[in-house]
Design a protein around this motif. Structure first.
Motif, PDB file in Angstrom:
ATOM      1  N   ILE A 730      45.430  41.131  39.275  1.00  0.00           N
ATOM      2  CA  ILE A 730      45.210  42.138  38.235  1.00  0.00           C
ATOM      3  C   ILE A 730      45.998  43.409  38.497  1.00  0.00           C
ATOM      4  CG2 ILE A 730      43.466  43.473  36.996  1.00  0.00           C
ATOM      5  CD1 ILE A 730      41.367  41.470  38.118  1.00  0.00           C
ATOM      6  N   SER A 731      45.882  43.929  39.713  1.00  0.00           N
ATOM      7  CA  SER A 731      46.411  45.257  40.019  1.00  0.00           C
ATOM      8  C   SER A 731      47.886  45.209  40.388  1.00  0.00           C
ATOM      9  CB  SER A 731      45.614  45.865  41.183  1.00  0.00           C
ATOM     10  OG  SER A 731      46.081  47.152  41.493  1.00  0.00           O
ATOM     11  N   PRO A 732      48.659  46.192  39.975  1.00  0.00           N
ATOM     12  CA  PRO A 732      50.079  46.239  40.363  1.00  0.00           C
ATOM     13  C   PRO A 732      50.223  46.421  41.864  1.00  0.00           C
ATOM     14  CG  PRO A 732      49.591  47.764  38.553  1.00  0.00           C
ATOM     15  CD  PRO A 732      48.284  47.316  39.096  1.00  0.00           C
ATOM     16  N   ALA A 733      51.112  45.675  42.485  1.00  0.00           N
ATOM     17  CA  ALA A 733      51.367  45.797  43.919  1.00  0.00           C
ATOM     18  C   ALA A 733      52.751  45.258  44.227  1.00  0.00           C
ATOM     19  CB  ALA A 733      50.306  45.037  44.729  1.00  0.00           C
ATOM     20  N   TYR A 824      35.407  36.582  39.298  1.00  0.00           N
ATOM     21  CA  TYR A 824      36.435  37.471  38.759  1.00  0.00           C
ATOM     22  C   TYR A 824      36.491  38.753  39.587  1.00  0.00           C
ATOM     23  CZ  TYR A 824      39.014  40.461  35.512  1.00  0.00           C
ATOM     24  OH  TYR A 824      39.943  41.302  34.953  1.00  0.00           O
ATOM     25  N   GLY A 825      37.712  39.129  40.011  1.00  0.00           N
ATOM     26  CA  GLY A 825      37.887  40.359  40.778  1.00  0.00           C
ATOM     27  C   GLY A 825      37.705  40.206  42.270  1.00  0.00           C
ATOM     28  N   SER A 826      37.877  38.999  42.817  1.00  0.00           N
ATOM     29  CA  SER A 826      37.780  38.803  44.271  1.00  0.00           C
ATOM     30  C   SER A 826      38.920  39.533  44.974  1.00  0.00           C
ATOM     31  CB  SER A 826      37.843  37.310  44.609  1.00  0.00           C
ATOM     32  OG  SER A 826      36.780  36.606  44.000  1.00  0.00           O
ATOM     33  N   GLY A 827      38.751  39.739  46.271  1.00  0.00           N
ATOM     34  CA  GLY A 827      39.826  40.348  47.055  1.00  0.00           C
ATOM     35  C   GLY A 827      39.583  41.815  47.351  1.00  0.00           C
ATOM     36  N   ASN A 828      40.663  42.515  47.658  1.00  0.00           N
ATOM     37  CA  ASN A 828      40.596  43.916  48.057  1.00  0.00           C
ATOM     38  C   ASN A 828      40.063  44.821  46.960  1.00  0.00           C
ATOM     39  OD1 ASN A 828      41.523  43.575  50.614  1.00  0.00           O
ATOM     40  ND2 ASN A 828      43.435  44.658  50.341  1.00  0.00           N
ATOM     41  N   SER A 829      39.523  45.943  47.380  1.00  0.00           N
ATOM     42  CA  SER A 829      39.115  46.976  46.426  1.00  0.00           C
ATOM     43  C   SER A 829      40.358  47.657  45.874  1.00  0.00           C
ATOM     44  CB  SER A 829      38.225  48.004  47.130  1.00  0.00           C
ATOM     45  OG  SER A 829      38.089  49.168  46.354  1.00  0.00           O
ATOM     46  N   ARG A 830      40.556  47.578  44.559  1.00  0.00           N
ATOM     47  CA  ARG A 830      41.727  48.198  43.934  1.00  0.00           C
ATOM     48  C   ARG A 830      41.296  48.878  42.645  1.00  0.00           C
ATOM     49  NH1 ARG A 830      45.784  46.650  46.942  1.00  0.00           N
ATOM     50  NH2 ARG A 830      45.850  44.580  47.883  1.00  0.00           N
ATOM     51  N   ASP A 831      41.427  50.203  42.614  1.00  0.00           N
ATOM     52  CA  ASP A 831      40.963  50.927  41.438  1.00  0.00           C
ATOM     53  C   ASP A 831      41.775  50.592  40.197  1.00  0.00           C
ATOM     54  OD1 ASP A 831      43.117  52.223  42.668  1.00  0.00           O
ATOM     55  OD2 ASP A 831      42.602  54.159  41.803  1.00  0.00           O
ATOM     56  N   TRP A 832      43.072  50.295  40.361  1.00  0.00           N
ATOM     57  CA  TRP A 832      43.890  49.990  39.182  1.00  0.00           C
ATOM     58  C   TRP A 832      43.588  48.606  38.611  1.00  0.00           C
ATOM     59  CZ3 TRP A 832      46.338  52.503  35.579  1.00  0.00           C
ATOM     60  CH2 TRP A 832      46.683  53.838  35.815  1.00  0.00           C
ATOM     61  N   ALA A 833      42.819  47.807  39.349  1.00  0.00           N
ATOM     62  CA  ALA A 833      42.359  46.542  38.775  1.00  0.00           C
ATOM     63  C   ALA A 833      41.311  46.788  37.702  1.00  0.00           C
ATOM     64  CB  ALA A 833      41.785  45.640  39.866  1.00  0.00           C
ATOM     65  N   LYS A 852      31.263  41.665  43.408  1.00  0.00           N
ATOM     66  CA  LYS A 852      30.378  42.816  43.223  1.00  0.00           C
ATOM     67  C   LYS A 852      31.137  44.141  43.165  1.00  0.00           C
ATOM     68  CE  LYS A 852      26.226  44.950  45.248  1.00  0.00           C
ATOM     69  NZ  LYS A 852      26.628  46.308  45.013  1.00  0.00           N
ATOM     70  N   LEU A 853      32.028  44.364  44.109  1.00  0.00           N
ATOM     71  CA  LEU A 853      32.711  45.652  44.165  1.00  0.00           C
ATOM     72  C   LEU A 853      33.575  45.872  42.935  1.00  0.00           C
ATOM     73  CD1 LEU A 853      33.231  48.220  45.743  1.00  0.00           C
ATOM     74  CD2 LEU A 853      35.047  47.031  46.997  1.00  0.00           C
ATOM     75  N   HIS A 854      34.274  44.835  42.515  1.00  0.00           N
ATOM     76  CA  HIS A 854      35.116  44.983  41.329  1.00  0.00           C
ATOM     77  C   HIS A 854      34.270  45.188  40.077  1.00  0.00           C
ATOM     78  CE1 HIS A 854      38.512  44.725  38.696  1.00  0.00           C
ATOM     79  NE2 HIS A 854      37.979  43.719  38.041  1.00  0.00           N
ATOM     80  N   LYS A 855      33.128  44.536  40.012  1.00  0.00           N
ATOM     81  CA  LYS A 855      32.238  44.743  38.873  1.00  0.00           C
ATOM     82  C   LYS A 855      31.820  46.208  38.795  1.00  0.00           C
ATOM     83  CE  LYS A 855      27.943  43.444  39.072  1.00  0.00           C
ATOM     84  NZ  LYS A 855      26.704  42.639  39.104  1.00  0.00           N
ATOM     85  N   ASN A 856      31.534  46.817  39.959  1.00  0.00           N
ATOM     86  CA  ASN A 856      31.183  48.237  39.982  1.00  0.00           C
ATOM     87  C   ASN A 856      32.328  49.093  39.436  1.00  0.00           C
ATOM     88  OD1 ASN A 856      28.764  47.525  41.117  1.00  0.00           O
ATOM     89  ND2 ASN A 856      29.356  48.029  43.203  1.00  0.00           N
ATOM     90  N   HIS A 857      33.559  48.701  39.753  1.00  0.00           N
ATOM     91  CA  HIS A 857      34.720  49.455  39.282  1.00  0.00           C
ATOM     92  C   HIS A 857      34.872  49.339  37.764  1.00  0.00           C
ATOM     93  CE1 HIS A 857      36.818  49.278  43.467  1.00  0.00           C
ATOM     94  NE2 HIS A 857      35.705  49.982  43.467  1.00  0.00           N
TER      95      HIS A 857
END
Length: 939
Positions: A730-733, A824-833, A852-857
């Motif tokens: 999802i997130s640019p990298a 959905y949203g597994s992996g590192n915490s990324r705000d731009w995701a 969980k963490l990505h859902k919070n974002h």
């Protein structure tokens, strides 16, 4: 309303708990003593929960933190897993990739507050904030080739060519804070402002204009880094001047993980005359490393970090705490990395998502402080929130200052323990036992860190991967093509590549591998290998990225650095490089051979992330390994090797050399044991020509009044995704592809492809980051049928870039959703995701389950996380994704409420509003946390 200041504790709700810590060696200190509660439940609490309790007591202001929250935490045994509690960390940690958008958002928030008649100077971090510039490094120069890249991204012209400079000690050392002009020596007032190398002079640090002396390759990489990131550094400098309570550590000092461990961690913090436990949240998933030192901390998104900066606590469900009891003795052949991966495997199988893990048992005493931080780093891999090692005598040896104060305070509040004393064991939600003697050497890969492979079984496992269907491990190479040999010329010599050939080997000393023992083991292996006449093939892209100058120091002091160099592992600089895709291209002949032979080439690295295509798009198999194994596989030139029966290489006299001949024993390893110009205005002077820093549009429609949630009518699905879509998808990298939407934007700004820089460097520009969202070459979109950053624009039936489709939908006023599968949203915490999809126009994600963490974002950005009912999915509901979706979102929406979804084809189904608590609902109704915080700053 802000949190209570420590000087006002006479009015504090728990002022009766204030006690005095007396000592003959230091001034008396005050502290909050939970023991004064005289509640037997305190002694039963896990020590990590005691930290939460102390913070709640100290920060109780009956607004953000209430007396009821203190009672809830104290009643942990009954409330765990269900009650919501606040946590106010002692400090905040940012790295520049995620820190720059956080600071850009704050700068934009100042503008929004000023437009609404508020005082912009009131928008400041209220939590002490350290920002480490460590993700700017790119490997332009290495042993294989020198990448002659011009100055990317505007600004002044190209730098003067770098002259050969001998390696010298560093002249600009790490500081606790480099943001206010604090420097060992005063900066020169006559030196030029630009970080440009002048002939016969060393490179100048752009923050201090002090010399930075490094080996030649590192020096060249640093010069490029400081020139290409000038706009970003100027913005950071403005932040350090305009915002209160911000410290900036400049580039080329150390990786954020190392700065945190080596300089920022205090065990016990002091403010005014009070002491309290150190704790931290950070915009880096490796923040969890500090739990190995008894410092409670974890990673959060840039969105959440902004709330923490502005004085709001983190809200979490009072966690269950799994006690991990370590027994037995460490296997003599196992490195700390093997222990890490062994424990990771056990805990992943235990199903501990969202829980705290706390270590205890006699085996803990065998682990050094670096061992513990290495283990603590991996907790995101098994979805735990933290892996906590309470402070003991071993931990104290890591800290060199105020040891008496630290020990006295921690014992006074019962946060210090002896692992041999079973009577100190608290109550845990459950207990898992791990026998350390059962752990053997492993690597992880070829695509996911959770797929561990015993080194003794590596050759067989790789061959199985070639045979398996394309998936989490397989590559599906026909049997007749598995022995393909592709000859190529490198220099004047011919070499051959085949499946399993190593083409990239990166020694990275950070996160998992910050432990000195494993880096020294790699150095001793290199020394023995060189002594035996072994070498690394010159086409293999090798690099050595120490996490900090301290690592270089102990490698140099131990005498192993020259042997690394002889094998091609040159120091390339300090910061995150290979792990985040900032690596120089492979030799063209190597790339051509890989593509022409359709080879599964391999990368081996001692980093922390290795998703397929992340390191280099033509390197399909990537393995995480301990540093000595990285050196071993680089020498072997292949991962398809059985180290027990096959030699690493042959001595010049013809004698075969095996890994066991050069592997160092534990006994061998143990003895080594501010002159940038920046505006001083309250509001940042945005430069419309800048391609690095741009005011984001999050606040464009900010109003003082709160708007209620509205139904979503006739939405289209922007993407139709499957299972395990990671934040990397999802997130640019990494680098910006020449044919991407982001590239088109930069080209419209008259930049050439060689000036694009990386997504990480341009995180302060929402126009680039939005176009880079869902731009992964590995994105599997069911609308398209093949991997790539494309999607279907349903109304027109055209296949186009995801950004172009989203832009067309927004232009037509069509709301957007995403359909997805599991996790959905597994992996590192990324705000731009989360930020990226929001700016693309996505207002809801309907998935089978969420990380969980990505859902919070998502919630923090105002995107609704909606979950299919158990047993249902897009497939079971026979959704094509091309329908129009109408979501009946009620104004009184609550967590767990079922929402009706109607499609244009006549189907109706229910989804669950996957919000967790009342705070989630507040953020969602405000349109995200940024607007919530901005509204609170208005008069």
């Amino acid at each position: 309303m802000s949190s209570v200041h420590l000087s006002f504790y006479t009015e504090h709700s728990f002022s009766n708990l204030i006690d005095t810590l007396k000592s003959e060696k230091h001034e008396d200190r005050k502290y909050f003593s939970p023991a004064k509660l005289q509640d037997p439940r305190y002694d039963e609490l896990p020590l990590s929960i005691r930290v939460l309790l102390e913070a709640a007591i100290r920060k109780c202001d009956d607004f953000y933190v209430r007396k009821e929250d203190v009672e809830t935490i104290l009643d942990w045994r009954r409330q765990q897993g269900s009650a919501e509690v606040p946590f106010s960390p002692a400090r905040l940690l940012l790295q520049d990739f995620t820190g720059i958008p956080a600071m850009v958002d704050l700068a934009a928030m100042r503008d929004a507050v000023a437009r609404q008649g508020g005082d912009p100077s009131q928008v400041n971090p209220k939590c002490p904030t350290d920002l480490i510039v460590d993700h700017a490094l790119q490997i332009d120069f290495g042993k294989c080739a020198i990448q002659n890249a011009p100055n990317p991204g505007g600004g002044d012209s190209q730098a003067t060519p770098v002259k050969s400079t001998p390696a010298k000690p560093r002249g600009c050392g790490p500081q606790r804070s480099c943001s206010k002009g604090a420097c060992n020596d005063p900066p020169s007032t006559s030196a030029p402002a630009a970080a440009v190398q002048i002939e016969n002079t060393p490179l100048l640090c752009p923050f201090h204009l002090q010399p930075v002396f490094e080996p030649e390759i590192a020096l060249k990489n640093q010069e490029k880094e400081l020139i290409r990131n000038r706009e970003r550094l100027q913005f950071f400098k403005w932040c350090s001047q305009a915002f209160k309570n911000v410290n900036v550590v400049p580039p080329d000092i150390s990786a954020v993980h190392q700065v945190n461990l080596e300089y920022l961690c205090q065990a016990v913090q002091e403010h005014e005359d009070f002491v309290y436990p150190d704790s931290v949240v950070g915009t880096d998933s490796h923040t969890t490393m500090v739990n190995g030192l008894g410092i409670l901390g974890w990673g959060v998104g840039g969105i959440e970090s902004e709330a923490v900066m502005l004085g709001q606590p983190v809200t979490l469900t009072l966690p269950k705490v799994v006690g991990c009891k370590l027994l037995g003795s460490v296997n003599v052949l196992a490195t700390s990395i093997d222990i890490v991966l062994g424990i990771t495997k056990h805990l992943r199988q235990a199903g501990i998502s969202g829980k705290f893990v706390e270590f205890f048992g006699p085996g803990v005493s065998q682990l050094s402080a670096p061992d513990r931080t290495t283990i603590a780093n991996m907790c995101p891999e098994y979805n735990a929130t933290v892996s906590f090692f309470p402070v003991d005598d071993v931990t104290l040896k890591h800290f060199k200052q105020k040891l008496e104060l630290v020990e006295a305070y921690l014992k006074a509040v019962k946060l210090f323990r002896s692992y041999q004393d079973l009577g100190e064991d608290p109550h845990y939600s459950e207990v898992i036992e791990i026998d350390l003697s059962s752990i053997v050497p492993h690597v992880s890969g070829p695509k996911r860190s959770q797929d561990r492979v015993e080194v003794s079984n590596m050759k067989k496992d790789f061959l199985n991967c070639l045979n398996e269907k394309v998936g989490f491990k397989g590559f599906h190479i026909p049997v007749e093509k598995q022995t393909t040999l592709m000859p190529f010329l490198h220099g004047s010599r011919e070499y051959q590549l085949t499946h399993g050939s190593v083409v990239l080997a990166a020694l990275i000393s950070c996160t998992n591998n910050c432990n000195p023992s494993v880096m020294l083991a790699a150095g001793l292996l290199a020394k023995k290998a060189v002594g035996a006449g072994l070498s690394v093939r010159p086409y293999i892209q090798t690099s050595l990225a120490p996490g900090s100058g301290m690592v270089t120091h102990y490698l140099s002091a131990s005498g192993v650095l020259p042997y690394f160099s002889q094998l091609g592992f040159e120091v390339v600089g300090y910061g995150c490089a290979t792990c985040v895709g900032n690596t120089s291209p492979l030799p063209e002949a190597v790339v051509n051979a890989i593509k022409q032979g359709d080879l599964v080439a391999c990368g081996v690295l001692s980093g922390s992330r290795h998703f397929e295509g992340r390191l280099c798009d033509c390197v399909r198999a990537n393995y995480l390994a301990s540093p000595p194994l990285v050196v071993a596989y680089a020498i072997a030139g292949t991962v398809s090797i059985d180290f027990e029966t096959e030699p690493l290489g042959t001595k010049p006299v013809g004698k075969e050399v095996y890994l066991r001949d050069v592997w160092p024993s534990r006994e061998e390893v143990h003895p080594f044991g501010e002159n940038l110009e920046a505006s001083e205005a309250e509001l940042f002077p945005w430069d419309p020509k800048s391609t690095y820093i741009r005011c984001p549009p999050f606040f464009n429609k900010l109003t003082k009044e709160l708007c209620e949630p509205q139904p979503m009518e006739n939405a289209h699905a922007l993407l139709f995704l499957g299972d395990m879509v990671t934040t990397d998808h999802i997130s640019p990298a990494g680098s910006i592809a020449r044919v991407s939407a982001a590239a088109k934007y930069l080209q419209s700004k008259r930049l050439t492809p060689r000036e694009f820089n990386s997504y990480g460097a341009r995180r302060g520009n929402d126009a680039v980051m939005t176009r880079g969202t869902f731009a992964s070459i590995k994105l599997q979109n069911r609308f398209v049928g093949k991997a790539g950053p494309k999607t279907l624009h349903v109304p027109s039936g055209q296949i186009m870039d995801v950004f172009d489709a989203a832009e067309r939908y927004q232009r037509d006023g069509i709301p957007l959703i995403i359909l997805a599968g599991k996790k959905y949203g597994s992996g590192n915490s990324r705000d731009w995701a989360a930020k990226g999809p929001y700016l693309l126009g996505v207002r809801a994600v309907i998935a089978e389950s969420f990380e969980k963490l990505h859902k919070n974002h998502l919630v923090a950005m105002g995107i609704a996380p909606l979950q299919f009912l158990p047993g249902q999915s897009a497939d079971s509901l026979e959704l094509s994704g091309k329908e129009k979706f109408s979501l009946c979102i009620p104004k009184d929406l609550s967590p767990g409420q079922e929402i009706t979804v109607k499609t244009s084809t006549g189907k109706t189904f229910q989804v669950i509003a996957s919000f967790e608590n009342a705070v989630d609902m507040v953020f969602y109704k405000h349109g995200g946390i940024l607007k919530f915080v901005a509204r609170n700053a208005l008069p």
